[in-house]
Design an enzyme around this catalytic site. Structure first.
Site, PDB file in Angstrom:
ATOM      1  N   ASP A 261       0.870  -1.169   0.000  1.00 16.17           N
ATOM      2  CA  ASP A 261       0.000   0.000   0.000  1.00 16.17           C
ATOM      3  C   ASP A 261       0.917   1.232   0.000  1.00 16.17           C
ATOM      4  OD1 ASP A 261      -2.132   1.732   0.049  1.00 16.17           O
ATOM      5  OD2 ASP A 261      -3.256   0.613   1.554  1.00 16.17           O
TER       6      ASP A 261
HETATM    7  C1  BGC Z   1      -5.119   3.168  -0.129  1.00 17.11           C
HETATM    8  C2  BGC Z   1      -5.188   2.194  -1.271  1.00 17.11           C
HETATM    9  C3  BGC Z   1      -5.037   2.927  -2.568  1.00 17.11           C
HETATM   10  C4  BGC Z   1      -3.729   3.697  -2.571  1.00 17.11           C
HETATM   11  C5  BGC Z   1      -3.465   4.456  -3.850  1.00 17.11           C
HETATM   12  C6  BGC Z   1      -3.871   4.042  -0.207  1.00 17.11           C
HETATM   13  O1  BGC Z   1      -3.925   5.036   0.761  1.00 17.11           O
HETATM   14  O2  BGC Z   1      -5.139   2.475   1.100  1.00 17.11           O
HETATM   15  O3  BGC Z   1      -6.402   1.501  -1.244  1.00 17.11           O
HETATM   16  O4  BGC Z   1      -5.086   2.038  -3.640  1.00 17.11           O
HETATM   17  O5  BGC Z   1      -3.755   4.618  -1.492  1.00 17.11           O
HETATM   18  O6  BGC Z   1      -4.346   5.479  -4.022  1.00 17.11           O
END
Ligand code: BGC
Length: 703
Positions: A261
């Site tokens: 993530d």
């Molecule tokens: C989220 C993800 C997301 C990523 C990119 C993160 O903060 O938890 O679900 O895909 O950001 O935007």
């Protein structure tokens, strides 16, 4: 912002063709020709062998925080394309004007995997048209508590239902692009998501928190998985060897790649690489130079780096990312895609109450309609965090209603949550009042960039008062409720005649709501979660703790075990028609491991209008050696019926899905039991039963 992927015919294509020719020779019994046996047959090995260590490591981290799309380098000189990643679960974020669908929870409420597959195709194709190739979706974390800020992104609280919806979405996306299944694993709290340590025993992890990921990987062949921010049993997910290397990559034989993530999703260099994290996102903070040094210093082997890079190249080949997008921009928000968004909003809305047949409203019999509430004319499509998208228009409920009724009906719009004395006459005079209310992105959403976890399960006191005040003035009060998960409603539900749960219904939501209110469509959604009477009826939810322990029981499993009655049960949803289920039969009454038992049941539409019913199959485990849920969903099937029509619906039950995880043997065990099968129309309306006997306990491999 939009970035185009490199589209020239590449070395990749050439190598793929070579591989196919070699494979054909092989199958025809040909050898390498010179008898040395030295030829390299695998084009992926060959390609990776041509890369320098620096080139390989560059592919293991995003190229910067900017995006979407978020780019991950390829190797230009070898024609290996980049990954271009974009959220997300309710539409493609990378470009303005893409189709915005209802949130995942609304789509979960459709109980319609075939539709969800089409939803996946909408997003997959629009992603490719927008220059992306990896969709950061679906979110398939189980809803272990409705307070979770991102509840709206997932499909619901049940393992089986979540698996079916997740598999369908991934299959749809992957017709065009790579899906990224997230967040692996046990990511169910927002406010402390970066640091919370989720303690979960092995059986609970295997049976409640992982099966939907396993299904996405093994059944839908998801190309990639995103590790969660949180820790599981003491280790951050990105460096959690049991989760990534052992379970995902070894036991499930996942051949795709694992992505962290964003930002705080990767916390280390060597532990992450050893655990099996293939890509750090969105940029190289722990990988890049640090990983290069770790390889040079012998802490991480080059073979391990090769494995990561091969995983990516394999998917680039498989999805032909070096070739031009198979679709162009004309697919973006096309009429066809907007129709899918509307269909999903219609089929995901759940009719929760309909006393005195208040709905559908008969347009021809109406003269004055009052539409009340701040949300009536507010675009309210969910979280403004990473799942947000920017459609070119959003149809509000008021707009949908106005368009549906035309000029024949006078609409009094009171766009407020407080009723002034001056408004009272307007409400009293209306033939019916539609109150649009609920939650917004200010109440729930992603942590840090959004509202985070919900503090209350009920509506604000102002909104409760709005409903009560309107209901006191007009008996025909119909509530359209918006929100991402369960909302407690005991304080106002008895006051209103009808309640339609619309969730966050996406850009076509206003039309869908009007379709349902006026009977142009018949509600067929079912709750994919339990609405409790009180938050006290659920397991505790601590959004501030740095350490939590997850129970085996949540949602309806918890409510049943505690002997409580929910406000509205899992699987519940009304229709404008009535249904009967009858004649439950099975093709086997004695089964052994590996069997798939086919249950058939007759479903009849006993009412006046066409409608769809979701037949649900639950199992109980009398005499089990381990503690089980009182009842567990194991199959369902949605069926559309004309008035008076009867159809025989078949639901398959793979006997292995009745197994539990025996921790002492690290194995799934199918118990020898007389399993009881219950079939009906919700988890609390199960009129039909059968027994399924399994004589002998057996360890089984699941899927
Ligand atoms: C989220 C993800 C997301 C990523 C990119 C993160 O903060 O938890 O679900 O895909 O950001 O935007």
């Amino acid at each position: 912002m939009k970035k185009r992927m490199e589209q020239r015919t590449s070395v990749l294509t050439t190598l793929l063709s070579c591989a196919l020719i070699i494979a054909a020779f092989w199958m025809a019994g040909c050898s390498d020709g010179d008898g040395t046996g030295e030829i390299v047959l695998d084009p992926i090995d060959e390609l990776v062998s041509e890369m320098t260590l620096e080139e390989k490591i560059a592919q293991m981290a995003g190229s910067g925080p900017g995006g979407p799309p978020f780019s991950v380098p390829g190797v230009e000189r070898l024609g290996v394309p980049t990954f271009e990643m974009s959220d997300g679960p309710r539409g493609v974020q990378a470009q303005e004007g893409t189709t915005q669908l209802p949130v995942g929870m609304a789509r979960g409420a459709t109980w319609d995997p075939e539709l969800e597959r089409r939803v996946g195709e909408v997003m997959g194709s629009e992603l490719r048209a927008a220059g992306g190739n990896v969709l950061l979706a679906p979110t398939i974390n189980i809803l272990n508590h409705p307070s979770w800020g991102r509840a709206q992104e997932t499909y619901g609280e049940d393992v089986h239902h979540l698996s079916r919806m997740g598999v369908a979405f991934v299959e749809g996306v992957q017709v065009y692009a790579l899906a990224n299944v997230k967040h692996y694993a046990a990511n169910n709290i927002e406010n402390t998501r970066f640091d919370v340590d989720v303690n979960v025993d092995e059986r609970t992890l295997r049976e409640i928190y992982l099966p939907h990921f396993r299904a996405a990987v093994l059944e839908a062949k998801a190309a990639s998985v995103m590790t969660a921010y949180n820790l599981v049993n003491g280790h951050y997910c990105a460096e959690n060897e049991p989760l990534v290397r052992e379970i995902l990559k070894t036991q499930w034989a996942f051949d795709g790649f694992a992505v962290s993530d964003w930002f705080l999703g990767t916390r280390s260099t060597v532990p992450s690489a050893l655990a099996g994290l293939d890509i750090e996102m969105p940029s190289a903070m722990h990988y890049g130079e640090s990983l290069l040094e770790a390889v040079r210093g012998g802490e991480v082997s080059e073979a391990l780096i090769d494995d990561s890079v091969k995983r990516m190249v394999r998917k680039k080949l498989q999805f032909r990312l070096d070739e031009p997008s198979p679709v162009d921009e004309s697919v973006i928000a096309s009429d066809e895609h907007l129709a899918v968004a509307r269909e999903a909003a219609v089929k995901g809305s759940v009719l929760l109450k309909n006393d005195s047949a208040a709905l559908p409203l008969d347009k021809s019999a109406l003269t004055r309609l009052a539409v009340v509430g701040l949300l009536a004319d507010t675009p309210n499509t969910g979280d403004t965090g990473s799942s947000n998208t920017t459609p070119s228009f959003i149809v509000t409920p008021l707009q949908g209603i106005e368009e549906a009724v035309g000029s024949e009906v006078t609409i009094d719009h009171l766009g407020t949550d407080t009723i002034d004395p001056a408004d009272e006459a307007v409400i009293q005079q209306a033939d019916a009042v539609i109150v649009v209310t609920g939650l917004t992105a200010e109440d729930e959403g992603e942590g840090l960039i959004g509202a985070g976890d919900r503090l209350e399960l009920g509506l604000s006191s102002e909104r409760v008062a709005l409903i009560q005040d309107v209901a006191a003035l007009n008996a025909r009060t119909i509530v359209v409720l918006e929100g991402g998960s369960a909302i407690t409603m005991g304080d106002w539900l008895p006051d209103v005649e009808a309640l339609l749960m619309a969730w966050y219904p996406g850009q076509m939501g206003g039309h869908a709501i009007a379709d349902l209110l006026f009977g142009d469509a018949n509600p067929s959604g079912k709750l994919p979660l339990t609405i409790p009477k009180s938050v006290d009826d659920l397991p505790p939810f601590d959004a501030e703790s740095s350490s939590v322990t997850y129970s085996y029981f949540h949602g309806y499993r918890h409510i049943d075990r505690e002997g409580l009655d929910p406000e509205l049960e899992f699987g519940f949803g009304l229709s404008y028609t009535t249904f009967a289920v009858d004649n439950l039969n099975a093709d086997l009454s004695n089964a052994v491991a590996g069997d798939v038992v086919v249950f058939s049941v007759e479903v009849s539409n006993t009412g006046e209008v066409a409608g769809a019913e979701v037949v649900q199959l639950y199992v109980t485990y009398p005499g089990s050696a381990v503690e089980r849920a009182d009842l567990e969903l194991k199959g369902f099937q949605k069926v559309m019926l004309e008035p008076g029509e009867t159809q025989t619906v078949e639901i398959e039950l793979p006997v292995n899905s009745l197994a539990y995880y025996e921790v002492s043997e690290s194995a799934w065990v199918l118990e020898g039991l007389q399993y009881e099968v219950h079939v009906g129309r919700s988890s609390r309306d199960l009129p039909l039963s059968a027994t399924l006997t399994v004589e002998e306990a057996r360890p089984v491999a699941l899927y």
